[in-house]
Design an enzyme around this catalytic site. Structure first.
Site, short mmCIF file in Angstrom:
data_model
loop_
_atom_site.label_atom_id
_atom_site.label_comp_id
_atom_site.label_asym_id
_atom_site.label_seq_id
_atom_site.Cartn_x
_atom_site.Cartn_y
_atom_site.Cartn_z
N SER A 23 0.85 -1.19 0.00
CA SER A 23 0.00 0.00 0.00
C SER A 23 0.88 1.25 0.00
CB SER A 23 -0.93 -0.01 1.22
OG SER A 23 -0.19 -0.24 2.40
N GLU A 25 1.10 5.60 0.76
CA GLU A 25 0.48 6.75 1.43
C GLU A 25 0.84 8.05 0.70
OE1 GLU A 25 0.20 6.63 5.67
OE2 GLU A 25 0.90 8.70 5.80
N ASP A 117 -1.83 14.70 16.18
CA ASP A 117 -0.85 15.33 17.08
C ASP A 117 -1.45 16.58 17.68
OD1 ASP A 117 1.37 13.62 17.04
OD2 ASP A 117 1.78 14.23 14.98
N PHE A 227 12.26 14.41 10.73
CA PHE A 227 11.09 13.53 10.93
C PHE A 227 11.34 12.59 12.11
CE2 PHE A 227 9.51 13.29 6.18
CZ PHE A 227 9.12 14.62 6.26
N HIS A 277 3.81 -0.88 3.77
CA HIS A 277 3.07 0.35 3.48
C HIS A 277 4.12 1.45 3.27
CE1 HIS A 277 -0.27 3.28 3.91
NE2 HIS A 277 0.60 4.02 4.57
P1 FAD Z 1 -3.94 7.34 20.33
O1 FAD Z 1 -4.23 5.91 20.05
O2 FAD Z 1 -5.01 8.14 20.99
O3 FAD Z 1 -2.61 7.39 21.21
C1 FAD Z 1 -2.03 8.63 21.64
C2 FAD Z 1 -1.33 8.41 22.97
O4 FAD Z 1 -2.31 8.15 23.99
C3 FAD Z 1 -0.41 7.20 22.97
O5 FAD Z 1 0.67 7.48 23.82
C4 FAD Z 1 -1.28 6.09 23.53
O6 FAD Z 1 -0.50 5.06 24.12
C5 FAD Z 1 -2.12 6.84 24.54
N1 FAD Z 1 -3.47 6.28 24.71
C6 FAD Z 1 -4.32 5.95 23.70
N2 FAD Z 1 -5.49 5.49 24.21
C7 FAD Z 1 -5.36 5.52 25.55
C8 FAD Z 1 -6.22 5.19 26.62
N3 FAD Z 1 -7.45 4.71 26.40
N4 FAD Z 1 -5.76 5.35 27.89
C9 FAD Z 1 -4.51 5.83 28.12
N5 FAD Z 1 -3.65 6.18 27.14
C10 FAD Z 1 -4.07 6.04 25.87
N6 FAD Z 1 -1.54 12.57 12.13
C11 FAD Z 1 -2.32 13.47 11.45
O7 FAD Z 1 -2.57 14.57 11.96
N7 FAD Z 1 -2.84 13.17 10.21
C12 FAD Z 1 -2.62 11.98 9.60
O8 FAD Z 1 -3.10 11.73 8.50
C13 FAD Z 1 -1.80 11.01 10.29
N8 FAD Z 1 -1.54 9.79 9.75
C14 FAD Z 1 -0.81 8.87 10.45
C15 FAD Z 1 -0.60 7.60 9.88
C16 FAD Z 1 0.14 6.64 10.57
C17 FAD Z 1 0.35 5.29 9.95
C18 FAD Z 1 0.71 6.95 11.84
C19 FAD Z 1 1.54 5.93 12.56
C20 FAD Z 1 0.52 8.21 12.40
C21 FAD Z 1 -0.24 9.18 11.72
N9 FAD Z 1 -0.49 10.44 12.25
C22 FAD Z 1 -1.27 11.35 11.58
C23 FAD Z 1 0.12 10.83 13.55
C24 FAD Z 1 -0.77 10.48 14.76
O9 FAD Z 1 -1.97 11.19 14.68
C25 FAD Z 1 0.03 10.84 16.01
O10 FAD Z 1 1.13 9.97 16.15
C26 FAD Z 1 -0.75 10.93 17.31
O11 FAD Z 1 0.08 11.55 18.30
C27 FAD Z 1 -1.19 9.60 17.88
O12 FAD Z 1 -2.23 9.10 17.18
P2 FAD Z 1 -2.92 7.71 17.61
O13 FAD Z 1 -4.00 7.52 16.62
O14 FAD Z 1 -1.94 6.65 17.81
O15 FAD Z 1 -3.54 8.16 19.05
#
Ligand code: FAD
Length: 300
Positions: A23, A25, A117, A227, A277
């Site tokens: 895939s 991105e 973020d 990065f 990916h």
């Molecule tokens: P979460 O799963 O919410 O995790 C964030 C933090 O909170 C982690 O430390 C996790 O361990 C902790 N956490 C999560 N759930 C809980 C809970 N229930 N209780 C306690 N702690 C918890 N960012 C963008 O803005 N746009 C994009 O298009 C984008 N694409 C991405 C694609 C990929 C493949 C990746 C790996 C990252 C991407 N990001 C993107 C970045 C991402 O949004 C950030 O890394 C963000 O800080 C974390 O997102 P997450 O979905 O893992 O969040």
């Protein structure tokens, strides 16, 4: 594969039949020149029949309209199955539902459910929207409850910068799988061991969600160092040394970046990773060269 299948289901069937998932991105470009570059990359990569392509979502939802437009166009004018990214940043639950509805209208059937973020960038404190969601898992639940979309989520082989430890990250990912995520895509990383250890931790938790390794071939030393620092991803000193040995020749840096990515991909696939990916940065050259090195050919 047909567009009627959900990607989650297609991926499971494809992998259980011994297939691997490739895939790509992309990010929504800012201007016409960027858009031309993106479409050139899409057209060059399309013959490799990736299982899906994904389109990122800018910080704070800043690219929401462009993400929707590009994913809609990919669904309409190519043979590719697009996944639109979505984050919780700065959005109420009502707004998030509205974006998901817009994706559905655009013919998109797969969402990458992310927290996003913090505004101001990684490392700043996270504050949810007062009527929004706190974590990606809440968005997984929202999308699962309100649509039949397939759902991808993020994974972090070297740990999420805000996580206390790698075990915590694995537990969160297993919880996202239980909440309805179909697959995960990882942050880029440079050491295959980080990926395999994450899969082992998940397995110890009884979680077998497919985790697709995210690959970013290095094209520019300063860019990758920036990065890596922002994302908390270690750059192995041996890789840095190989890149720095040719740092005065941009073409040679890109060539070494392709070599390093090819070696990483080969180790991952040999070790049982379900696919790859690629973070293309809207270019196709490095990805195509990695494919050539791996012996992956065009499908049509
Ligand atoms: P979460 O799963 O919410 O995790 C964030 C933090 O909170 C982690 O430390 C996790 O361990 C902790 N956490 C999560 N759930 C809980 C809970 N229930 N209780 C306690 N702690 C918890 N960012 C963008 O803005 N746009 C994009 O298009 C984008 N694409 C991405 C694609 C990929 C493949 C990746 C790996 C990252 C991407 N990001 C993107 C970045 C991402 O949004 C950030 O890394 C963000 O800080 C974390 O997102 P997450 O979905 O893992 O969040």
């Amino acid at each position: 594969m047909t567009r009627q299948d959900g990607l989650g289901e297609t991926l499971r069937r494809h992998l259980s039949g011994g297939g691997r998932s490739f895939s790509f991105e992309f990010f929504p470009p800012k201007d016409d020149a960027g858009e031309a570059t993106l479409w050139q990359a899409i057209r060059r990569l399309e013959p490799f029949a990736p299982l899906f392509v994904s389109v990122t979502y800018g910080a704070g939802g800043s690219t929401q309209d462009r993400t929707t437009r590009i994913t809609r166009q990919i669904a309409e004018v190519t043979t590719l199955d697009p996944m639109a990214h979505l984050t919780c940043v700065g959005a109420s639950v009502a707004e998030l539902r509205h974006v998901v509805g817009g994706y559905a209208d655009a013919g998109v059937r797969t969402v990458m459910a992310l927290r996003g973020d913090p505004p101001g960038g990684p490392g700043r404190p996270w504050t949810p929207h007062p009527e929004g969601l706190d974590h990606a898992i809440d968005l997984v639940r929202l999308v699962r409850e309100t649509s039949s979309f397939s759902i991808g989520v993020a994974a972090f082989p070297d740990g999420h910068p805000e996580s206390p430890d790698l075990e915590h990250d694995a537990r969160i990912l297993a919880m996202k799988a239980d909440a309805g995520a179909d697959f995960a895509v990882t942050q880029f990383f440079f050491e295959a061991g980080s990926y395999f250890r994450l899969v082992d931790r998940l397995s110890a938790l009884g979680c077998d969600i497919p985790v697709l390794p995210g690959i970013m071939p290095v094209t520019n030393i300063k860019q990758i160092q920036r990065f890596a620092e922002l994302s908390g991803v270690p750059l192995p000193p041996a890789d840095v040394a190989r890149l720095e040995a040719v740092s005065d020749d941009p073409d040679a840096v890109r060539r070494v970046g392709v070599e390093l990515a090819s070696e990483l991909c080969a180790t991952l696939l040999e070790g049982g990773a379900p696919g790859l990916h690629f973070y293309t940065l809207n270019r196709s050259t490095s990805t195509l060269e990695v494919f050539a090195n791996l012996g992956v050919g065009a499908a049509h």
